[in-house]
Write a protein that holds these residues in place. Structure first.
Motif, PDB file in Angstrom:
ATOM      1  N   GLY A 205      25.953  62.268  11.729  1.00  0.00           N
ATOM      2  CA  GLY A 205      25.829  61.356  12.178  1.00  0.00           C
ATOM      3  C   GLY A 205      24.611  60.737  11.688  1.00  0.00           C
ATOM      4  N   TYR A 206      24.943  58.861  11.862  1.00  0.00           N
ATOM      5  CA  TYR A 206      23.567  58.451  11.817  1.00  0.00           C
ATOM      6  C   TYR A 206      22.819  57.578  12.743  1.00  0.00           C
ATOM      7  CZ  TYR A 206      24.703  59.825   7.137  1.00  0.00           C
ATOM      8  OH  TYR A 206      24.871  61.295   5.823  1.00  0.00           O
ATOM      9  N   VAL A 207      21.858  56.933  12.372  1.00  0.00           N
ATOM     10  CA  VAL A 207      21.353  55.729  14.183  1.00  0.00           C
ATOM     11  C   VAL A 207      20.867  55.449  13.322  1.00  0.00           C
ATOM     12  CG1 VAL A 207      19.821  56.239  16.221  1.00  0.00           C
ATOM     13  CG2 VAL A 207      21.807  58.269  16.141  1.00  0.00           C
ATOM     14  N   LEU A 208      21.426  54.033  12.931  1.00  0.00           N
ATOM     15  CA  LEU A 208      20.324  52.469  12.197  1.00  0.00           C
ATOM     16  C   LEU A 208      20.135  51.830  13.552  1.00  0.00           C
ATOM     17  CD1 LEU A 208      22.685  54.401  10.492  1.00  0.00           C
ATOM     18  CD2 LEU A 208      23.135  51.420   9.712  1.00  0.00           C
ATOM     19  N   LEU A 270      33.122  58.342   6.487  1.00  0.00           N
ATOM     20  CA  LEU A 270      31.467  58.246   7.240  1.00  0.00           C
ATOM     21  C   LEU A 270      31.533  58.340   8.043  1.00  0.00           C
ATOM     22  CD1 LEU A 270      30.686  54.259   6.919  1.00  0.00           C
ATOM     23  CD2 LEU A 270      30.425  55.909   5.297  1.00  0.00           C
ATOM     24  N   ASP A 271      30.551  59.526   8.548  1.00  0.00           N
ATOM     25  CA  ASP A 271      30.517  60.432  10.122  1.00  0.00           C
ATOM     26  C   ASP A 271      29.735  59.140  10.919  1.00  0.00           C
ATOM     27  OD1 ASP A 271      30.447  63.263   9.705  1.00  0.00           O
ATOM     28  OD2 ASP A 271      28.581  63.243   7.980  1.00  0.00           O
ATOM     29  N   PRO A 272      29.989  59.679  11.874  1.00  0.00           N
ATOM     30  CA  PRO A 272      29.414  58.279  12.853  1.00  0.00           C
ATOM     31  C   PRO A 272      28.386  57.976  13.482  1.00  0.00           C
ATOM     32  CG  PRO A 272      30.063  61.059  13.932  1.00  0.00           C
ATOM     33  CD  PRO A 272      30.447  60.756  12.778  1.00  0.00           C
ATOM     34  N   ILE A 273      28.474  56.293  13.417  1.00  0.00           N
ATOM     35  CA  ILE A 273      27.342  55.315  12.719  1.00  0.00           C
ATOM     36  C   ILE A 273      26.747  55.008  14.528  1.00  0.00           C
ATOM     37  CG2 ILE A 273      25.689  54.047  12.267  1.00  0.00           C
ATOM     38  CD1 ILE A 273      27.718  54.302   9.572  1.00  0.00           C
TER      39      ILE A 273
END
Length: 339
Positions: A205-208, A270-273
């Motif tokens: 996942g990604y953390v923006l 997309l992976d979870p964000i």
């Protein structure tokens, strides 16, 4: 044609008439100065003069991930880490409007200490080429290289055991702060769900964190945000002027996820964000729109807004209640989407 020669002006007069001293045309947080003749001066001092809070509870070291450009990243792990329990890997890509910032700035290092302890994770904090010397897409390309470096470690015959003894290559989160959040988004799009080209590394996942997106049409928060804000419109506009690809606008696909030339994210896998923003951040409207659109298209996206908080609140005041709450939210996100 006349044969009469035109007399030259006296040398002293000619010099005084044509010579002009270069003057400053742009300045960013006291560490970047751009002059009228195109010259650039960077200070070795960070814009955040805070002490490094290294109490020994987190071990750290530097590594080169791009020898050609001598680009480095900084690795962190809890001092208590052992090979008996593999830890998730969390990338923290620093911010700075693509123009300033470094893995070595004390505010960045202090936050990585917090992340390593709070998340019980290995933290990887890469540098990247900065504008205006290196305009976009340079920073995006370097972010990709920093992740490919991890893949090289995972398959190396003689890897760096300081990292590989404790790191879980199947549990990776890519995170970024401001400009780093933009890089994280572009990596999410490039790598796609499951990040197959990174195998055996797996991005979960990604953390923006307050992602630095833009566009030619201003949002309400950009147009009406206070000039006294930590990241006000004048500074946002300056960062974009210095970093957009030559001849392009802020509707460039790397800058505006929903611009007229941007790829259709509705069909992207997309992976979870997790998207995070302060309620008083001028970037809030773009972050919220990003999360809402992706969620409306069926993506696994979470949005967390912290009322009254400014841009970068989690690094400016990492001990605040909001920052502590954010750490818990990130940890839960990692737990939920770990492989």
């Amino acid at each position: 044609m006349s044969d009469t020669a035109i007399p030259e002006a006296p040398a002293a007069v000619s010099a005084s008439a044509t010579a002009t001293e270069p003057y400053e045309v742009d300045e960013c947080r006291g560490v970047l100065r751009v002059y009228s003749d195109g010259s650039i001066v960077r200070s070795t001092k960070p814009s955040f003069e805070v002490p490094v809070e290294d109490d020994g509870s987190v071990l750290w070291k530097d590594a080169v991930f791009d020898p050609e450009r001598n680009l480095q990243l900084r690795l962190y792990k809890p001092a208590t880490a052992t090979s008996s329990k593999k830890l998730p890997i969390f990338y923290y890509i620093h911010g700075g409007g693509f123009c300033i910032g470094s893995r070595a700035w004390p505010n960045c290092q202090n936050y990585c200490f917090k992340l390593a302890k709070g998340l019980e994770a290995v933290i990887i904090s890469p540098d990247y080429r900065l504008a205006p010397e290196n305009r976009l897409p340079a920073a995006i390309e370097d972010g990709f290289m920093a992740v490919k470096w991890l893949q090289a470690q995972a398959v190396a015959d003689k890897p760096d055991t300081w990292l590989t003894d404790v790191a879980d290559f199947g549990s990776v989160i890519i995170s970024g702060d401001s400009a780093g959040g933009n890089i994280s988004h572009n990596l999410a799009v490039k790598l796609g769900a499951g990040s197959p080209e990174l195998a055996p590394v797996r991005v979960n996942g990604y953390v923006l964190l307050a992602p630095f997106f833009g566009g030619t049409v201003l949002t309400k928060s950009e147009a009406e945000g206070p000039t006294a804000a930590f990241l006000n419109w004048e500074l946002i506009d300056r960062f974009w002027r210095l970093s957009v690809p030559a001849g392009e606008t802020t509707d460039h696909p790397l800058i505006n996820p929903f611009g007229p030339l941007s790829p259709n994210l509705e069909t992207a896998d997309l992976d979870p964000i997790l998207v995070v923003c302060g309620g008083s951040d001028l970037l809030k409207d773009r972050a919220e729109e990003y999360a809402k659109k992706l969620k409306g298209w069926g993506k696994k996206v979470e949005y967390e807004e912290f009322e009254g908080q400014q841009h970068g609140f989690f690094t400016i005041n990492p001990n605040s209640e909001s920052s502590k709450k954010l750490m818990g939210i990130i940890k839960q996100f990692i737990t939920e989407y770990s492989a």
